[in-house]
Design a protein around this motif. Structure first.
Motif, PDB file in Angstrom:
ATOM      1  N   ARG A 149       0.838  -1.203   0.000  1.00 19.56           N
ATOM      2  CA  ARG A 149       0.000   0.000   0.000  1.00 19.56           C
ATOM      3  C   ARG A 149       0.872   1.252   0.000  1.00 19.56           C
ATOM      4  NH1 ARG A 149      -5.178   1.671   1.057  1.00 19.56           N
ATOM      5  NH2 ARG A 149      -5.469   3.470   2.413  1.00 19.56           N
ATOM      6  N   TRP A 150       0.579   2.182  -0.911  1.00 21.52           N
ATOM      7  CA  TRP A 150       1.244   3.463  -1.102  1.00 21.52           C
ATOM      8  C   TRP A 150       2.541   3.375  -1.899  1.00 21.52           C
ATOM      9  CZ3 TRP A 150      -1.838   7.350  -0.350  1.00 21.52           C
ATOM     10  CH2 TRP A 150      -2.833   7.274   0.635  1.00 21.52           C
ATOM     11  N   ALA A 151       3.099   2.182  -2.123  1.00 21.54           N
ATOM     12  CA  ALA A 151       4.399   2.095  -2.793  1.00 21.54           C
ATOM     13  C   ALA A 151       4.346   2.667  -4.211  1.00 21.54           C
ATOM     14  CB  ALA A 151       4.890   0.649  -2.812  1.00 21.54           C
ATOM     15  N   ARG A 167      11.580  16.413  -2.131  1.00 21.67           N
ATOM     16  CA  ARG A 167      11.893  16.313  -0.712  1.00 21.67           C
ATOM     17  C   ARG A 167      10.795  15.510  -0.017  1.00 21.67           C
ATOM     18  NH1 ARG A 167      11.776  22.382   0.851  1.00 21.67           N
ATOM     19  NH2 ARG A 167       9.886  22.090  -0.393  1.00 21.67           N
ATOM     20  N   PHE A 168      11.093  15.058   1.187  1.00 24.81           N
ATOM     21  CA  PHE A 168      10.104  14.281   1.929  1.00 24.81           C
ATOM     22  C   PHE A 168       8.828  15.086   2.150  1.00 24.81           C
ATOM     23  CE2 PHE A 168       8.158  12.631   5.838  1.00 24.81           C
ATOM     24  CZ  PHE A 168       8.049  11.287   5.509  1.00 24.81           C
ATOM     25  N   THR A 169       8.983  16.374   2.446  1.00 22.80           N
ATOM     26  CA  THR A 169       7.793  17.216   2.675  1.00 22.80           C
ATOM     27  C   THR A 169       6.946  17.319   1.416  1.00 22.80           C
ATOM     28  OG1 THR A 169       9.153  19.178   2.222  1.00 22.80           O
ATOM     29  CG2 THR A 169       8.798  18.592   4.531  1.00 22.80           C
ATOM     30  N   ASP A 170       7.578  17.331   0.246  1.00 23.88           N
ATOM     31  CA  ASP A 170       6.829  17.376  -1.008  1.00 23.88           C
ATOM     32  C   ASP A 170       6.049  16.079  -1.215  1.00 23.88           C
ATOM     33  OD1 ASP A 170       7.910  19.904  -1.632  1.00 23.88           O
ATOM     34  OD2 ASP A 170       9.702  18.969  -2.484  1.00 23.88           O
ATOM     35  N   LEU A 171       6.669  14.963  -0.849  1.00 22.95           N
ATOM     36  CA  LEU A 171       5.970  13.684  -0.959  1.00 22.95           C
ATOM     37  C   LEU A 171       4.761  13.649  -0.029  1.00 22.95           C
ATOM     38  CD1 LEU A 171       9.001  11.239  -1.170  1.00 22.95           C
ATOM     39  CD2 LEU A 171       7.261  11.606  -2.942  1.00 22.95           C
ATOM     40  N   ARG A 172       4.925  14.170   1.166  1.00 21.12           N
ATOM     41  CA  ARG A 172       3.801  14.215   2.104  1.00 21.12           C
ATOM     42  C   ARG A 172       2.662  15.064   1.538  1.00 21.12           C
ATOM     43  NH1 ARG A 172       4.913  15.576   8.224  1.00 21.12           N
ATOM     44  NH2 ARG A 172       2.662  15.202   8.133  1.00 21.12           N
ATOM     45  N   LEU A 185       0.804  13.083  -1.021  1.00 21.24           N
ATOM     46  CA  LEU A 185       0.130  11.892  -0.509  1.00 21.24           C
ATOM     47  C   LEU A 185      -0.477  12.194   0.856  1.00 21.24           C
ATOM     48  CD1 LEU A 185       2.968   9.371  -1.418  1.00 21.24           C
ATOM     49  CD2 LEU A 185       0.795   9.635  -2.637  1.00 21.24           C
ATOM     50  N   PRO A 186      -1.438  13.111   0.919  1.00 26.14           N
ATOM     51  CA  PRO A 186      -1.969  13.542   2.218  1.00 26.14           C
ATOM     52  C   PRO A 186      -2.668  12.433   2.993  1.00 26.14           C
ATOM     53  CG  PRO A 186      -3.337  14.370   0.433  1.00 26.14           C
ATOM     54  CD  PRO A 186      -2.120  13.788  -0.206  1.00 26.14           C
ATOM     55  N   GLY A 187      -3.083  11.371   2.320  1.00 23.36           N
ATOM     56  CA  GLY A 187      -3.760  10.289   3.015  1.00 23.36           C
ATOM     57  C   GLY A 187      -2.840   9.280   3.658  1.00 23.36           C
ATOM     58  N   ASN A 233       5.036   8.085   8.745  1.00 22.65           N
ATOM     59  CA  ASN A 233       5.844   6.885   9.010  1.00 22.65           C
ATOM     60  C   ASN A 233       5.648   5.830   7.920  1.00 22.65           C
ATOM     61  OD1 ASN A 233       3.143   6.538  10.142  1.00 22.65           O
ATOM     62  ND2 ASN A 233       3.887   4.591  10.957  1.00 22.65           N
ATOM     63  N   VAL A 234       4.468   5.803   7.306  1.00 28.07           N
ATOM     64  CA  VAL A 234       4.227   4.863   6.209  1.00 28.07           C
ATOM     65  C   VAL A 234       5.028   5.274   4.980  1.00 28.07           C
ATOM     66  CG1 VAL A 234       2.483   3.950   4.634  1.00 28.07           C
ATOM     67  CG2 VAL A 234       1.953   4.220   7.057  1.00 28.07           C
TER      68      VAL A 234
END
Length: 222
Positions: A23-25, A38-43, A46-48, A52-53
């Motif tokens: 899931r989410w991969a 960046r990690f923040t851009d990925l977040r 993918l707001p859902g 940690n996932v």
């Protein structure tokens, strides 16, 4: 890969699912197809997904050789995630899966989309027949995200980058464009309401937004 359950199946499709089937991969892969983030851009894309996932999926994708980390040069000097050359080979897989899913009778085509998901949807649904005789360049500006698109000889190309020289530019948010493309919203109404701006050739923008028709829904068994 340590600790992950194996299908114990020699099929390469089963092995592929072991690499990117969690899931989410594949959605992490989707968010990286148009360039490093960046990690923040990925977040944000993918707001859902819980942070940690996302972190776990990135670790797994990195361990399997699909994703790598690197540090941008100065002045940014921030860490980003990007697809490896092998990881980039997943684009036609994501595109094909998106086209297949778009035929689902239960698909909500006006549901929220990330900016990158919208751009990939354009790649997925572009109709060469609808673009016959059309040539032009279109910019898309969604906040800090900017894309340059072009149509010529029934071919469509779009990539992240400066669209200052485009014949026309759409400025607004991806949700509004999504609603115009596959919902019930009218371009003129969106412009009048201030939800969207069109710079340059409005006729070209209107024609451009007609190049991405939804496929016929799949017939369900009786």
């Amino acid at each position: 890969m340590a600790g992950k359950r194996s299908y114990q199946d020699g099929c390469a499709a089963a092995h592929a699912l072991q690499l990117v089937g969690d899931r989410w991969a594949l959605l992490v892969v989707r968010e990286l197809l148009l360039g490093p983030k960046r990690f923040t851009d990925l977040r944000n894309g993918l707001p859902g997904a819980a942070p940690n996932v996302i972190s776990q999926r990135l670790r797994e994708l990195e361990a399997s050789g699909v994703v790598r980390r690197r540090t941008l040069g100065p002045p940014a000097a921030s860490k980003v995630y990007e697809l490896t050359d092998w990881g980039l080979e997943l684009e036609p897989v994501v595109i094909a899966l998106g086209r297949w899913g778009s035929r689902s009778p239960s698909m909500l085509h006006d549901a929220p989309l990330s900016v990158d998901a919208l751009v990939l949807a354009l790649r997925t649904l572009f109709s060469p027949a609808a673009a016959r005789g059309l040539t032009g360049s279109i910019g898309l500006r969604f906040g800090l995200d900017e894309f340059a698109a072009s149509v010529s000889d029934g071919q469509f190309h779009i990539e992240r980058g400066d669209a200052a020289a485009a014949d026309a530019t759409i400025v607004g948010d991806s949700a509004t464009v999504n609603e115009i493309l596959w919902g019930e919203r009218d371009l003129d109404d969106a412009v009048k309401e201030g939800a969207l701006q069109v710079e340059g050739d409005t006729g070209l923008v209107r024609r451009f937004l007609e190049l991405f028709p939804l496929p016929e829904p799949a017939a369900l068994a009786d």
